[in-house]
Design an enzyme around this catalytic site. Structure first.
Site, PDB file in Angstrom:
ATOM      1  N   CYS A 139      18.669 -34.427  18.860  1.00  0.00           N
ATOM      2  CA  CYS A 139      19.023 -33.123  18.289  1.00  0.00           C
ATOM      3  C   CYS A 139      19.853 -32.264  19.240  1.00  0.00           C
ATOM      4  O   CYS A 139      20.119 -32.620  20.377  1.00  0.00           O
ATOM      5  CB  CYS A 139      17.747 -32.370  17.906  1.00  0.00           C
ATOM      6  SG  CYS A 139      16.754 -31.893  19.327  1.00  0.00           S
ATOM      7  N   ALA A 186      18.343 -31.327  22.578  1.00  0.00           N
ATOM      8  CA  ALA A 186      18.462 -32.418  23.552  1.00  0.00           C
ATOM      9  C   ALA A 186      19.850 -32.426  24.170  1.00  0.00           C
ATOM     10  O   ALA A 186      20.010 -32.642  25.378  1.00  0.00           O
ATOM     11  CB  ALA A 186      18.176 -33.766  22.881  1.00  0.00           C
ATOM     12  N   ARG A 195      15.311 -37.979  31.529  1.00  0.00           N
ATOM     13  CA  ARG A 195      16.664 -38.440  31.818  1.00  0.00           C
ATOM     14  C   ARG A 195      16.799 -38.529  33.326  1.00  0.00           C
ATOM     15  O   ARG A 195      16.306 -37.670  34.036  1.00  0.00           O
ATOM     16  CB  ARG A 195      17.713 -37.483  31.234  1.00  0.00           C
ATOM     17  CG  ARG A 195      18.154 -37.867  29.826  1.00  0.00           C
ATOM     18  CD  ARG A 195      19.051 -36.821  29.220  1.00  0.00           C
ATOM     19  NE  ARG A 195      20.340 -36.727  29.873  1.00  0.00           N
ATOM     20  CZ  ARG A 195      21.382 -37.530  29.611  1.00  0.00           C
ATOM     21  NH1 ARG A 195      21.277 -38.476  28.727  1.00  0.00           N
ATOM     22  NH2 ARG A 195      22.529 -37.379  30.240  1.00  0.00           N
ATOM     23  N   HIS A 231      25.880 -29.921  23.057  1.00  0.00           N
ATOM     24  CA  HIS A 231      26.885 -29.931  24.126  1.00  0.00           C
ATOM     25  C   HIS A 231      27.793 -28.713  23.985  1.00  0.00           C
ATOM     26  O   HIS A 231      28.047 -28.003  24.947  1.00  0.00           O
ATOM     27  CB  HIS A 231      27.760 -31.187  24.044  1.00  0.00           C
ATOM     28  CG  HIS A 231      26.997 -32.472  24.136  1.00  0.00           C
ATOM     29  ND1 HIS A 231      27.408 -33.619  23.508  1.00  0.00           N
ATOM     30  CD2 HIS A 231      25.857 -32.799  24.783  1.00  0.00           C
ATOM     31  CE1 HIS A 231      26.555 -34.593  23.753  1.00  0.00           C
ATOM     32  NE2 HIS A 231      25.601 -34.117  24.528  1.00  0.00           N
TER      33      HIS A 231
END
Lengths: 545, 457
Positions: A64, A67, A98, A198
């Site tokens: 999503c 994230a 991550r 992003h």
């Protein structure tokens, strides 16, 4: 599995039909546009549908917006407190999962990466609103850690209940005076994938951080490395090479990044874009506001690394720099060549499939090419058409209803700080020599005719492709890893690197060659069947020896 | 220092949770649903939750975790997710062909108020659910309770499927709670030894510790058949292991189908296993065979053999309430001293139970429900311990404070074994003590000066 798989023959049209055959008609129609058989066209690349909503129930690989924003872009920064406003899950799952490494060590460097901070919203916060709790949490974080900055991230319910996180952030920033507080409206339902996150992260980082540094960077050959998240130490390796070449990396977005790096990014003279998908927005904005040109680079693959370094050298046009770069390449390549000569006989002719986020499905094909491994099929979870077809399609992209509400910020040349790093004549001279600015050509042109490109692939298609095309290696993420391996096919995670890495740069290439050699040639793939399963018929001729 | 910003001085926090000792509801519901045979869990929310929950479970088990999602967009978030779920149900049954879809919700669909039963009715009316297939669902709002609550809610949804035929089937329902596949297998083995016919749900044994054979079946031949769950209303009784995980489901069976229930602790350690075996024999009217007594005796033997190494060792432990209650009792029973105990899951009874169990201990005990690992770490800084027991996230504290860590609970992301080797029952107790001894004696071997270095312990 074993040796029999080499004889598999397939025709891409046939494969595509088989992938679609089981779907309900509406789903099949939709997927048909996201599954492309690559063909060599005269003057264009074939067109794919991408960045559209996920089909419910299809078992997508996607995540999503939160994230994409918190997990990907902001997570790797060490000295900013990342505070998640929401119920506990979102911050828990993004806690150290991550592998963005940081070398911020020692008490003089703040490092909050190992901490998971959340407002842990409860039902009362949903009912009465969570702004007060958020405000209190920011205060408590400030009192405990005194960070340079606190970043606040929205999760699904925050947008629905109408908490104004930006107002809270602004209020607290003004209250503290010495701590920059800003917020990201990265609710999970926005857009259709990580990609929206992003974009949201790019906008806020650019607005709230870039250009805030007072310290002047006086080094030579200053670059920004955009879209490199230091997974498994990739960024460390790239920095090692840069340093050796005499290139100064002002800011990495955002592997091993600090507040001051972001704040100084406007002082670089060139932006080098690794992951186009996640950071091209910042690259464009840096150019528009401050006059910093950007180029696409790729440090995945030894040849790709050398090419990217030469491109940087050519940009600066400094003879000494160019000579140093050549010297570094000459120094680094023998170790790479030695390993490639060793593994090539065992890797040549093998086949791979790559389904990774928004850039690696392309970048890693360079490494596979170096190993003589052919990519049969590839795709992104959340790439846009420009990542597949190249940036020339951008003017034709239509923003659909699902992504329309992702904010586009308007940036103009800064009245004081705008400083074009090259004159139009210098730019033209470089371009005349074949140098390309803002030059990403996408994944499709680099893939062979007859290969299959899948956007937003799902569990069914991944399994079916493996069954039909029998690759020697499958690359994707943790959710795909073990179902593929159950089929007896080696699986390499290209998000987490299966705890390996770095895979970038020269050292990374060597690591990757060795790892893939190990994986595809492991003895374990020969153990699928027990002796009594391989030869189940009982024969009457047993003789004890 | 990995956690160098954690101060020794403890200040009260009212709003900021740091390093949680819990996660959110839906992952528990997903785990529970994987214990139904032929079941595909489905997350009714935006797809990020589902990706995160699948990833977390995959990292813990190193196994494929299949689950689908409604993939909410912004539009669905405003106008409701019915269309998404209907499409999903149709796509799932067409493409993946499960026997059962078990739907759970997220903070998104709960905040907007989607009504699962109403959507299921429509799906059935619209013929999206094929004949003979089951769709069940549980609301699992992430802003209430924890992953344990979500597990409990999904198990309760299973119990709601139970019906009464009027004839008892002579079986005992066991609701094992959130334990590992190996633990579920061990519970079945114990019941088998005691000669009790059981229906256990959920049962992830064989689902989340599957073999590598060169074939992949999304739905392994394991898990509790949905028909067995439906028939659990005909059982003679229910043993619910763990108040937080299993009591709601057991009580549902009681009110709905008049199956009497007994809420026990999870069978970690000597005494909790004793109570489990005893309850099992009483409810089924069987005799416990010597084999079980022998396993028990072996555990007692190990405790006596190695007691000097356990005696008055201080332990910090964190995790989920049912597990912590039983493990704390186990530690106290071998004269170890759990001194810092934290669960992220809320529940007032937790602190009360722990205080009862530890009341005669020679050291002061810190216990907190709805606490976090930041607080646990601060307690440890103020009052150091010999062993830390908890999930993988404990390794950051363990390294900073140089404390051996026993990985136990969820999630374990960096070691193997939990899916294969049980920690419940007497056998599991042996394994747990072997692990504790291992780290304590490794520590002696590491820390003793050369002249004190010993061959025999």
């Amino acid at each position: 599995m074993g040796k029999a798989q080499k004889t598999v023959q397939w025709d891409p049209t046939d494969i595509k039909e088989k992938l679609l055959a089981k779907y309900p008609p509406k789903v099949a129609r939709k997927r048909a546009k996201q599954i492309l058989i690559n063909e060599a066209l005269e003057n264009s690349t074939p067109e794919i549908t991408a960045n559209v909503r996920t089909i419910p129930g299809i078992i997508t690989m996607r995540g999503c917006t939160y994230a994409g924003c918190k997990g990907v872009i902001m997570g790797p920064t060490s000295d900013i407190v990342n505070l998640v406003h929401g119920p506990i899950g979102c911050s828990f799952y993004a806690w150290l999962t991550r592998r963005n490494q940081s070398d911020a060590s020692g008490h003089e460097n703040a490092n909050f990466i190992n901490y998971c901070m959340s407002t842990d919203m409860q039902d009362s916060d949903i009912i009465f609103g969570g702004e007060k709790k958020l405000e209190a949490a920011i205060q408590e974080a400030y009192d405990l850690f005194h960070p340079k900055a606190i970043a606040v991230f929205a999760t699904c319910p925050v947008g629905l209940i109408g908490d104004d996180i930006h107002a809270v952030a602004k209020k607290m920033k003004e209250k503290f005076g010495d701590c920059n507080v800003f917020a990201f409206s990265c609710e999970g339902y926005k857009g259709v994938s990580q990609s929206a996150g992003h974009h949201i992260a790019n906008n806020q980082v650019f607005t709230h951080l870039v250009g805030k540094s007072e310290t002047e960077k006086t080094e030579k050959f200053k670059i920004n490395l955009l879209g490199e998240y230091n997974i498994g130490g990739d960024g460390f390796e790239i920095d090692r090479i840069m340093k050796k070449c005499g290139i100064t990396n002002i800011a990495t977005f955002s592997g091993n990044a600090t507040y001051d790096q972001f704040a100084s990014a406007n002082q670089a003279d060139l932006s080098c874009v690794m992951c186009h998908r996640s950071i091209n927005y910042v690259a464009d904005m840096l150019e528009t506001k401050y006059g910093i040109p950007w180029i696409k680079v790729n440090f995945i693959g030894a040849e790709a690394t050398a090419k990217s370094l030469r491109k940087i050298g050519e940009y600066f046009g400094d003879a000494e720099l160019i000579a140093t770069i050549e010297k570094v390449i000459a120094e680094e390549m023998p170790a790479v060549d030695a390993v490639i000569q060793d593994v090539l006989p065992r890797t040549t002719g093998k086949t791979a499939m790559l389904f990774v986020g928004g850039s690696r499905a392309h970048h890693y094909q360079e490494l596979f090419n170096e190993m003589g491994i052919k990519t049969l099929s590839a795709g992104y979870e959340f790439g846009h058409r420009d990542d597949y077809e190249g940036r020339h399609v951008i003017p034709n992209l239509k923003v659909d209803a699902d992504s329309r509400n992702i904010e586009e910020i308007h940036v103009e040349a800064d009245p004081e700080l705008y400083n074009p790093r090259k004159t139009p004549e210098e730019i033209k001279a470089l371009e005349d020599k074949g140098f390309e600015f803002r030059d990403y050509d996408g994944l499709i042109p680099d893939m062979d005719k007859g290969t299959l490109i899948l956007d937003d692939p799902n569990q069914y298609e991944a399994e079916k492709l493996v069954e039909l095309m029998k690759p020697d290696l499958f690359c994707a993420g943790i959710k795909e890893k073990f179902s593929i391996q159950k089929l007896g096919v080696p699986m390499k995670q290209l998000h987490s690197y299966d705890s390996g890495g770095p895979y970038a740069g020269f050292v990374g290439a060597v690591n990757f060659y060795k790892e893939i050699d190990r994986l595809v040639n492991s003895r374990v793939w020969g153990y699928m069947k027990a002796p009594w399963q391989e030869n189940p018929e009982l024969s009457a001729t047993y003789v004890w020896e | 220092m990995l956690l160098r910003h954690t101060p020794e001085e403890i200040t009260e926090r009212k709003a900021l949770m740091i390093n949680p000792a819990k996660t959110c509801q839906p992952i528990g519901a997903m785990y529970a649903a994987l214990g139904i045979k032929g079941c595909l869990p489905h997350s009714h929310g935006s797809q990020g939750c589902c990706a995160y929950h699948r990833s977390a479970l995959t990292r813990h088990y190193k196994e494929p975790i299949s689950a689908a999602t409604s993939s909410f967009t912004e539009g669905a978030s405003v106008f409701g997710g019915q269309a998404n779920l209907l499409q999903a149900i149709n796509n799932i049954f067409t493409v993946y062909e499960p026997e059962v879809i078990a739907v759970h919700t997220t903070c998104l669909s709960e905040t907007i108020g989607d009504d699962l039963p109403q959507i299921f009715d429509k799906a059935i009316k619209d013929k999206k659910v094929p004949e003979g297939k089951t769709v069940l669902g549980a609301p699992t709002p992430s802003y209430v309770g924890s992953h344990v609550t979500g597990f409990s809610n999904m198990v309760k949804a299973m119990a709601k499927l139970a019906t009464r035929s009027g004839t008892k089937n002579g079986k005992v329902n066991i609701i094992p709670g959130w334990v590992e596949p190996a633990d579920m297998e061990e519970i079945k083995r114990i019941a088998d030894m005691v000669g009790v016919k059981i229906t256990m749900f959920p049962d992830t044994g064989g689902v989340l510790n599957a073999p590598l054979t060169g074939e992949y079946n999304m739905f392994p031949d394991a898990g509790t058949p949905i028909d067995d769950i439906k028939k659990s209303g005909d059982a003679i009784g229910t043993l619910a292991l763990g108040e937080w995980c299993s009591a709601d489901a057991a009580r549902t069976l009681d009110t709905q189908c008049k199956v009497p229930c007994s809420i026990l602790d999870m069978p970690f350690g000597l005494q909790a296993t004793d109570r489990f075996v005893d309850a099992l024999r009483k409810v089924a009217g069987t005799t416990v065979p010597d084999e079980v007594a022998k396993e028990r005796g072996q555990l007692v033997d190990l405790i006596s053999d190695m007691h000097q190494y356990f005696y008055h060792k201080k332990v910090a432990i964190f995790g989920d309430p049912d597990q912590l209650i039983a493990m704390t009792e186990f530690l106290v029973s071998i004269d170890m001293c759990p001194v810092h105990i934290v669960t992220g899951t809320p529940g007032k009874k937790f602190e009360k139970r722990i205080k009862e169990i530890t009341k005669d201990m020679p050291f002061e005990v810190n216990v907190k429900a709805a606490g976090d690992m930041f607080l646990l770490h601060q307690w440890i800084k103020n009052d150091p311990v010999d062993v830390l027991i908890g999930n993988t996230y404990g390794k950051y504290i363990a390294r900073d404070e140089d404390i051996p860590l026993i990985r136990w609970g969820f999630p374990i992301l960096d070691r193997q074994g939990h899916q294969y080797f049980p920690t419940v029952g007497y056998k599991g107790g042996l394994r747990m003590l072997e692990k504790i001894l291992g780290v304590l004696l490794d520590r002696l071997d590491r820390d003793n000066p050369e002249e004190k270095f010993e061959l025999v312990y």
